[in-house]
Write an enzyme that holds these catalytic residues in place. Structure first.
Site, PDB file in Angstrom:
ATOM      1  N   ASN A  36      -2.110   0.283   6.721  1.00  0.00           N
ATOM      2  CA  ASN A  36      -1.595  -0.975   7.281  1.00  0.00           C
ATOM      3  C   ASN A  36      -0.732  -1.776   6.308  1.00  0.00           C
ATOM      4  O   ASN A  36      -0.708  -3.004   6.348  1.00  0.00           O
ATOM      5  CB  ASN A  36      -2.751  -1.808   7.862  1.00  0.00           C
ATOM      6  CG  ASN A  36      -3.809  -2.127   6.836  1.00  0.00           C
ATOM      7  OD1 ASN A  36      -3.674  -1.754   5.674  1.00  0.00           O
ATOM      8  ND2 ASN A  36      -4.843  -2.822   7.248  1.00  0.00           N
ATOM      9  N   GLU A  64      -9.981  -9.961  -7.753  1.00  0.00           N
ATOM     10  CA  GLU A  64      -9.034  -8.867  -7.507  1.00  0.00           C
ATOM     11  C   GLU A  64      -7.843  -8.925  -8.476  1.00  0.00           C
ATOM     12  O   GLU A  64      -7.370  -7.892  -8.955  1.00  0.00           O
ATOM     13  CB  GLU A  64      -8.563  -8.913  -6.049  1.00  0.00           C
ATOM     14  CG  GLU A  64      -9.690  -8.535  -5.088  1.00  0.00           C
ATOM     15  CD  GLU A  64      -9.347  -8.716  -3.619  1.00  0.00           C
ATOM     16  OE1 GLU A  64     -10.227  -8.442  -2.779  1.00  0.00           O
ATOM     17  OE2 GLU A  64      -8.210  -9.119  -3.301  1.00  0.00           O
ATOM     18  N   ARG A 119      -2.661 -14.343   4.212  1.00  0.00           N
ATOM     19  CA  ARG A 119      -3.279 -13.669   5.368  1.00  0.00           C
ATOM     20  C   ARG A 119      -2.444 -13.939   6.630  1.00  0.00           C
ATOM     21  O   ARG A 119      -2.285 -13.057   7.465  1.00  0.00           O
ATOM     22  CB  ARG A 119      -4.729 -14.141   5.583  1.00  0.00           C
ATOM     23  CG  ARG A 119      -5.706 -13.818   4.467  1.00  0.00           C
ATOM     24  CD  ARG A 119      -6.138 -12.387   4.314  1.00  0.00           C
ATOM     25  NE  ARG A 119      -6.553 -11.692   5.484  1.00  0.00           N
ATOM     26  CZ  ARG A 119      -7.272 -10.547   5.439  1.00  0.00           C
ATOM     27  NH1 ARG A 119      -7.665 -10.024   4.269  1.00  0.00           N
ATOM     28  NH2 ARG A 119      -7.586  -9.914   6.530  1.00  0.00           N
ATOM     29  N   TYR A 176     -12.647  -1.466  -3.520  1.00  0.00           N
ATOM     30  CA  TYR A 176     -13.141  -1.585  -2.146  1.00  0.00           C
ATOM     31  C   TYR A 176     -14.659  -1.387  -2.073  1.00  0.00           C
ATOM     32  O   TYR A 176     -15.181  -1.003  -1.016  1.00  0.00           O
ATOM     33  CB  TYR A 176     -12.428  -0.582  -1.241  1.00  0.00           C
ATOM     34  CG  TYR A 176     -11.021  -1.018  -0.835  1.00  0.00           C
ATOM     35  CD1 TYR A 176     -10.832  -2.108   0.022  1.00  0.00           C
ATOM     36  CD2 TYR A 176      -9.893  -0.350  -1.292  1.00  0.00           C
ATOM     37  CE1 TYR A 176      -9.563  -2.513   0.412  1.00  0.00           C
ATOM     38  CE2 TYR A 176      -8.613  -0.746  -0.906  1.00  0.00           C
ATOM     39  CZ  TYR A 176      -8.463  -1.829  -0.051  1.00  0.00           C
ATOM     40  OH  TYR A 176      -7.196  -2.217   0.333  1.00  0.00           O
ATOM     41  N   LYS A 232       0.819  -1.211   0.000  1.00  0.00           N
ATOM     42  CA  LYS A 232       0.000   0.000   0.000  1.00  0.00           C
ATOM     43  C   LYS A 232       0.865   1.278   0.000  1.00  0.00           C
ATOM     44  O   LYS A 232       2.064   1.229   0.306  1.00  0.00           O
ATOM     45  CB  LYS A 232      -0.929  -0.022   1.216  1.00  0.00           C
ATOM     46  CG  LYS A 232      -2.002  -1.122   1.162  1.00  0.00           C
ATOM     47  CD  LYS A 232      -2.982  -0.979   2.329  1.00  0.00           C
ATOM     48  CE  LYS A 232      -4.084  -2.025   2.261  1.00  0.00           C
ATOM     49  NZ  LYS A 232      -5.088  -1.834   3.345  1.00  0.00           N
TER      50      LYS A 232
HETATM   51  P1  IDP Z   1      -8.262  -6.470   5.589  1.00  0.00           P
HETATM   52  O1  IDP Z   1      -7.441  -5.519   4.715  1.00  0.00           O
HETATM   53  O2  IDP Z   1      -7.456  -7.026   6.728  1.00  0.00           O
HETATM   54  O3  IDP Z   1      -8.959  -7.532   4.786  1.00  0.00           O
HETATM   55  P2  IDP Z   1     -10.843  -5.137   5.793  1.00  0.00           P
HETATM   56  O4  IDP Z   1     -11.762  -5.237   6.970  1.00  0.00           O
HETATM   57  O5  IDP Z   1     -11.221  -5.857   4.544  1.00  0.00           O
HETATM   58  O6  IDP Z   1      -9.384  -5.568   6.304  1.00  0.00           O
HETATM   59  O7  IDP Z   1     -10.662  -3.585   5.485  1.00  0.00           O
HETATM   60  C1  IDP Z   1     -10.043  -3.163   4.297  1.00  0.00           C
HETATM   61  C2  IDP Z   1      -9.081  -2.043   4.630  1.00  0.00           C
HETATM   62  O8  IDP Z   1      -9.826  -0.927   5.108  1.00  0.00           O
HETATM   63  C3  IDP Z   1      -8.080  -2.340   5.748  1.00  0.00           C
HETATM   64  O9  IDP Z   1      -6.945  -3.049   5.304  1.00  0.00           O
HETATM   65  C4  IDP Z   1      -7.723  -0.943   6.202  1.00  0.00           C
HETATM   66  O10 IDP Z   1      -6.806  -0.311   5.317  1.00  0.00           O
HETATM   67  C5  IDP Z   1      -9.066  -0.240   6.097  1.00  0.00           C
HETATM   68  N1  IDP Z   1      -9.811  -0.293   7.365  1.00  0.00           N
HETATM   69  C6  IDP Z   1     -10.480  -1.357   7.887  1.00  0.00           C
HETATM   70  N2  IDP Z   1     -11.050  -1.046   9.069  1.00  0.00           N
HETATM   71  C7  IDP Z   1     -10.721   0.253   9.301  1.00  0.00           C
HETATM   72  C8  IDP Z   1     -11.027   1.168  10.388  1.00  0.00           C
HETATM   73  O11 IDP Z   1     -11.702   0.831  11.362  1.00  0.00           O
HETATM   74  N3  IDP Z   1     -10.501   2.422  10.268  1.00  0.00           N
HETATM   75  C9  IDP Z   1      -9.758   2.838   9.199  1.00  0.00           C
HETATM   76  N4  IDP Z   1      -9.468   2.009   8.168  1.00  0.00           N
HETATM   77  C10 IDP Z   1      -9.935   0.742   8.217  1.00  0.00           C
HETATM   78 MG    MG Z   2     -10.457  -7.398   3.406  1.00  0.00          MG
END
Ligand code: IDP
Ligand code: MG
Length: 141
Positions: free
Chosen positions: A113, A127, A86, A50, A10
């Site tokens: 992240n 994807e 994962r 997304y 990212k």
């Molecule tokens: P993942 O990337 O671990 O699959 P997802 O729940 O699919 O997590 O969320 C997609 C992305 O959205 C996350 O990787 C992160 O960048 C962002 N995200 C998820 N939850 C939050 C939040 O509570 N606050 C801000 N960004 C979030």
């Molecule tokens: Mg996800």
């Protein structure tokens, strides 16, 4: 079980100069890189990618962040690739990510992240297709 998954290094990680270190983690974890490219995704691409999160409180912040600067998209191959990747990246929130995972070591916040990983075989296929053409998925076996 499929042997493909989709990853993104990212914008936060690319900006921090961690692209090479994360690529090394991918190779060390014995993924085969079928294709990789540095892109600067458009806001529309980020919103499409997304789409499942549309309407959530973090959606605008997420799509703006993902289209803010360069990222690296990768199609990865390994047995049980989705779950293996994962495990390699760790929990969404780096504070909850296990020691030694990519998010534990490189991520700064739940939003920024460091990496993306598909959550299912079906989504991995979708994807990969979102960012790569068939011709770009090189197999050298
Ligand atoms: P993942 O990337 O671990 O699959 P997802 O729940 O699919 O997590 O969320 C997609 C992305 O959205 C996350 O990787 C992160 O960048 C962002 N995200 C998820 N939850 C939050 C939040 O509570 N606050 C801000 N960004 C979030
Ligand atoms: Mg996800």
């Amino acid at each position: 079980m499929s042997n493909l998954t989709f990853a993104i290094i990212k914008p936060d990680a690319v900006k921090n100069g961690d692209t090479g270190k994360i690529y090394d983690r991918i190779i060390s974890a014995e993924f085969k890189v079928l294709s990789a490219k540095l892109i600067n995704m458009t806001l529309a691409q980020a919103q499409g990618f997304y789409g499942v999160h549309a309407g959530k409180p973090f959606y605008d912040e997420l799509t703006e962040f993902m289209s803010s600067s360069q990222s690296m998209v990768l199609a990865l191959e390994k047995d049980n690739a989705v779950s293996a990747w994962r495990e390699t990246i760790g929990a969404t929130n780096p504070k909850e990510a296990d020691a030694g995972t990519i998010r534990h070591d490189f991520a700064t916040s739940i939003g920024e992240n460091a990496v993306h990983g598909s959550d299912s075989d079906e989504n991995a296929r979708k994807e990969i297709g979102f960012f790569f053409s068939e011709a770009e998925l090189i197999s050298n076996q």
